[in-house]
Design an enzyme around this catalytic site. Structure first.
Site, PDB file in Angstrom:
ATOM      1  N   TYR A 506     -18.919  -1.315   4.700  1.00 62.95           N
ATOM      2  CA  TYR A 506     -18.523  -0.153   3.893  1.00 62.95           C
ATOM      3  C   TYR A 506     -19.267   1.088   4.362  1.00 62.95           C
ATOM      4  O   TYR A 506     -18.701   1.972   4.976  1.00 62.95           O
ATOM      5  CB  TYR A 506     -18.766  -0.431   2.409  1.00 62.95           C
ATOM      6  CG  TYR A 506     -18.228   0.663   1.515  1.00 62.95           C
ATOM      7  CD1 TYR A 506     -16.878   0.692   1.181  1.00 62.95           C
ATOM      8  CD2 TYR A 506     -19.052   1.668   1.021  1.00 62.95           C
ATOM      9  CE1 TYR A 506     -16.367   1.707   0.379  1.00 62.95           C
ATOM     10  CE2 TYR A 506     -18.548   2.678   0.219  1.00 62.95           C
ATOM     11  CZ  TYR A 506     -17.201   2.694  -0.097  1.00 62.95           C
ATOM     12  OH  TYR A 506     -16.696   3.697  -0.891  1.00 62.95           O
ATOM     13  N   SER A 586     -11.159   1.436   1.648  1.00 66.59           N
ATOM     14  CA  SER A 586     -11.473   2.785   1.200  1.00 66.59           C
ATOM     15  C   SER A 586     -12.330   3.480   2.257  1.00 66.59           C
ATOM     16  O   SER A 586     -11.891   3.659   3.386  1.00 66.59           O
ATOM     17  CB  SER A 586     -12.160   2.735  -0.170  1.00 66.59           C
ATOM     18  OG  SER A 586     -12.195   3.995  -0.764  1.00 66.59           O
ATOM     19  N   ASP A 669      -1.642   4.238  -5.158  1.00 65.01           N
ATOM     20  CA  ASP A 669      -3.041   4.561  -4.909  1.00 65.01           C
ATOM     21  C   ASP A 669      -3.213   6.076  -4.995  1.00 65.01           C
ATOM     22  O   ASP A 669      -2.837   6.801  -4.078  1.00 65.01           O
ATOM     23  CB  ASP A 669      -3.468   4.046  -3.537  1.00 65.01           C
ATOM     24  CG  ASP A 669      -4.972   4.167  -3.316  1.00 65.01           C
ATOM     25  OD1 ASP A 669      -5.632   4.868  -4.111  1.00 65.01           O
ATOM     26  OD2 ASP A 669      -5.484   3.558  -2.360  1.00 65.01           O
ATOM     27  N   HIS A 713      -5.651   1.522  -5.948  1.00 65.55           N
ATOM     28  CA  HIS A 713      -6.780   1.422  -5.029  1.00 65.55           C
ATOM     29  C   HIS A 713      -7.468   0.063  -5.092  1.00 65.55           C
ATOM     30  O   HIS A 713      -8.355  -0.218  -4.299  1.00 65.55           O
ATOM     31  CB  HIS A 713      -7.776   2.534  -5.337  1.00 65.55           C
ATOM     32  CG  HIS A 713      -8.689   2.856  -4.202  1.00 65.55           C
ATOM     33  ND1 HIS A 713      -8.237   3.251  -2.964  1.00 65.55           N
ATOM     34  CD2 HIS A 713     -10.057   2.830  -4.108  1.00 65.55           C
ATOM     35  CE1 HIS A 713      -9.269   3.468  -2.163  1.00 65.55           C
ATOM     36  NE2 HIS A 713     -10.375   3.220  -2.829  1.00 65.55           N
TER      37      HIS A 713
END
Length: 743
Positions: A506, A586, A669, A713
């Site tokens: 991430y 994301s 989203d 999302h």
């Protein structure tokens, strides 16, 4: 037959799905002559082509985009349904997901409220949404209070949060539809189950703060969007409001707003005794904030805030240099977390009776000093401060007296993640959940007087965890930084460079990748896959310095950390490039998009999910304007060229042989709008079909996009959709990087 029993058969079948003769034929995606001009540092003008600008239109509003989505999904569905392992994955994932799971109890109403009751969330296994229950015993079964599965036939309407009134009579809860960030607040009468007429719309990114008497609550909202703009317009002009029960939303009063800065946002925090109302104002996703306070217990007119609800504020902090997060108060003594003079954060206190008189920063009194570990959160319960730390990405919970004396630690089951430790300040108990990569979420009650934990609920997931190993290792990044990485795999797996391996990362927004159990990841590991999770810079694993090292002009550090993790897995003979898949969602989707365009030869398959792929225009959609603190923006000449240098969409090159890629997004989203994934997938497909003088032909690896309907999302996605998506991902990986190559 189980997946693990047919590797040799699969090796014989695999060429049928990867041969040039059966290369995927993609729908034609129109390219248009759109060029934007950006100012770079030194007065340089950047001319940036954006041939797929038309794919930015909302799929609900554009027939052209809707047709493109349908065509792309048809190609993807046909490919995925052709994979012989997919049915096996669906079957196994369904079994692994089918276990009863229960969240930690929450006291309904403060101690002394009658009768004693608790709420908890439970899913019987394959329910699309967890159900909220009410019970009179913290370890007892209860009755259904809210069942979101009754709200829609397809399970896409979810309970997105709830807040009980202080006396436990009422429950303000939030509903989310199709995964959208938009919430609708309703109020439930707990005893009767009756819904009140109150309904508040255009709410996102915030909760509810009840007044002590239960007459109403504070919440934040946005203006109603223009027609057709609900899922794409920038999140601007957020207002903090007070809602009085029984009134229509049109009568709600604005308590705090900042019209001079419509891109800033404010949230409320009310002290437990209702005496003080505080507002935290931020200008992005960074924790640095302004802080304001006012008395809220001396009404001058009709309502808790007097005749002029927006007046009477005292500014405690008027800059964005540090983070100040209130979490408790005793009388006028306010307890808060701060990184002022403490990059790893500390607990400090301030006397609110001196608001406006004493300099806030100078008047802060240290309660719990900074440690080497990162202080993630704190609470005041039963006269003790519970401080939750991350030490090398594992939870440690310490107990302190209100004046900072160390009282001891909460003994945890192992190296994992402990979440919870909330409750009323005068309670004698608190609850938490513990989990790790090979330990499903188990709930505990902590008795504060006895200083012991009692196990309340441990799910039976049908997995023999003794067959698996979880280990924490460290590797060195390009610039010498020491990066943690967690590995999970079967104990009998030979580490010889032939294992299908999924590397996840991430690296942003101070979000830490802490250990946690996942049914889908368990399916991958039990079939012989290796799960590797790298704790990249940009996250919060080692406090604000770790975050700063991976944001703005340091963003390349995050990509270098991930590339170094991949190389370490190869050097350690855990896997090889052809067996290495990468995944992130994301900001992690941006990560995957960036590294696969920088080092395409290093990976065997790529799974970018709901990623931020257009770094030149992200800030013009929905929540994107909040991310400028993290990424910068193309409006800033100091950042424009840097962003262009790694923007995944803009760095796809014709003729480059990109790895097999399955881009995933969802039509609702409204956090990272799907145009990012649409444009990136279109660019990949075009690049593969276009020869380049330097690179030549680009091969025939599948470059697909999976577009989920009535989903957003990630939050609130129904179980059925989660299983289908995981089956698609693992079948795709199994066809590209797995199984083990023992030939």
């Amino acid at each position: 037959m189980p997946l693990r029993s047919f590797p040799r058969l699969w090796m014989a079948i695999l060429p049928l799905f990867t041969s040039p003769a059966l290369a995927v034929e993609y729908p034609e995606t129109a390219r248009e002559q759109v060029v934007d001009k950006y100012q770079s540092a030194g007065g340089k003008t950047l001319e940036v082509a954006d041939p797929y600008r038309w794919l930015e239109a909302d799929v609900r509003e554009s027939e052209r985009v809707a047709e493109w989505v349908a065509q792309q999904q048809a190609v993807t569905d046909a490919y995925l349904r052709s994979l012989p392992s997919r049915g096996e994955w669906v079957e196994r994932l369904t079994k692994l997901w089918n276990f009863q799971r229960r969240g930690a109890p929450q006291r309904l109403g403060r101690p002394g409220a009658s009768p004693l009751r608790y709420t908890y969330a439970q899913n019987d296994g394959l329910q699309n949404q967890s159900v909220l229950y009410l019970t009179d015993r913290f370890n007892g079964d209860g009755r259904v209070l809210i069942d979101p599965n009754q709200w829609s036939e397809d399970g896409t309407v979810a309970l997105a949060g709830y807040s009980p009134s202080n006396d436990g009579r009422l429950l303000a809860y939030q509903r989310s539809e199709a995964g959208s960030d938009w919430r609708v607040i309703r109020v439930l009468e707990v005893d009767s189950g009756k819904e009140l007429e109150d309904e508040l719309r255009w709410v996102k990114f915030g909760g509810v703060q009840w007044t002590p008497d239960g007459a109403g609550f504070y919440y934040s909202r946005y203006p109603e969007p223009e027609a057709g703009e609900a899922y794409q317009a920038s999140a601007l002009n957020r207002k903090l409001c007070f809602h009085k029960l029984g009134d229509p939303q049109s009568k709600d009063v604005v308590v705090f707003e900042n019209p001079d800065h419509p891109d800033w946002s404010a949230g409320a925090w009310l002290t437990e005794d209702g005496r003080w109302l505080l507002v935290s104002e931020s200008k992005g996703t960074d924790h640095q904030n302004r802080l304001y306070a006012r008395r809220a217990d001396a009404p001058l007119g009709d309502g808790p805030l007097g005749d002029d609800p927006s007046s009477g504020w005292t500014a405690l902090v008027e800059d964005f240099d540090n983070a100040f997060d209130p979490f408790a108060s005793v009388g006028d003594k306010l307890f808060l977390l701060t990184d002022q003079d403490a990059p790893q954060r500390r607990v400090a206190a301030f006397d609110l009776s001196k608001a406006g008189e004493a300099d806030f920063r100078e008047a802060l009194v240290e309660v719990v000093p900074e440690r080497e570990a990162t202080l993630e959160g704190a609470s005041l319960i039963g006269g003790e401060v519970f401080a939750s730390y991350l030490e090398d990405v594992a939870s440690v919970v310490r107990r302190y007296s209100p004046d900072g004396g160390l009282l001891g630690e909460v003994k945890l089951p192992g190296v994992g993640s402990a979440m919870g430790f909330g409750g009323w300040q005068d309670a004698k108990e608190t609850f938490y959940t513990y989990t790790s990569y090979a330990a499903p979420p188990t709930t505990y009650r902590y008795d504060i007087d006895a200083q012991v934990s009692e196990k309340l609920f441990e799910p039976n997931v049908g997995v023999d965890f003794s067959k698996y190993t979880v280990r924490r290792e460290f590797y060195t990044s390009k610039d010498g930084a020491r990066i943690p990485i967690f590995l999970t795999h079967r104990k009998d797996l030979p580490l010889d460079g032939k294992n299908p391996t999924l590397l996840y990362g991430y690296g942003g927004f101070t979000i830490s990748m802490t250990p946690g159990y996942s049914p889908s990841r368990m399916a991958w590991v039990e079939q012989g896959g290796v799960l590797a999770v790298a704790n990249l810079r940009g996250g919060g694993e080692y406090g604000e310095p770790w975050h700063e090292a991976g944001k703005l002009r340091n963003k390349q550090n995050v990509f270098d950390d991930f590339i170094a993790a991949a190389q370490w897995l190869i050097d350690e003979k855990i896997t090889s490039p052809k067996h290495l898949g990468i995944q992130g969602g994301s900001n992690g989707g941006l990560l995957v998009g960036a590294v696969m365009t920088q080092r395409p030869e290093l990976f065997g398959a790529c799974l970018p999910a709901v990623g931020v792929m257009d770094m030149m225009r992200f800030h013009t959609f929905t929540a994107g304007q909040f991310w400028r603190d993290e990424f910068g923006s193309s409006d800033d000449p100091e950042m424009a060229e840097y962003l262009l240098g790694y923007s995944p969409y803009h760095n796809v090159r014709p003729g480059v042989a990109y790895p097999p890629t399955l881009v995933t997004t969802a039509d609702t989203d409204d956090r990272v709008v799907p145009m990012h994934s649409f444009k990136f997938a279109a660019a990949l497909q075009h690049a593969q079909q276009t020869s380049d003088a330097a690179n030549g032909a680009a091969g025939d690896a599948p470059l697909l996009i999976r577009i989920e309907s009535r989903a957003g999302h990630g939050a609130g996605t129904p179980t059925a959709k989660l299983i289908e998506q995981a089956a698609d991902l693992w079948a795709f990986l199994w066809a590209t990087i797995g199984p083990r190559d023992d030939s």
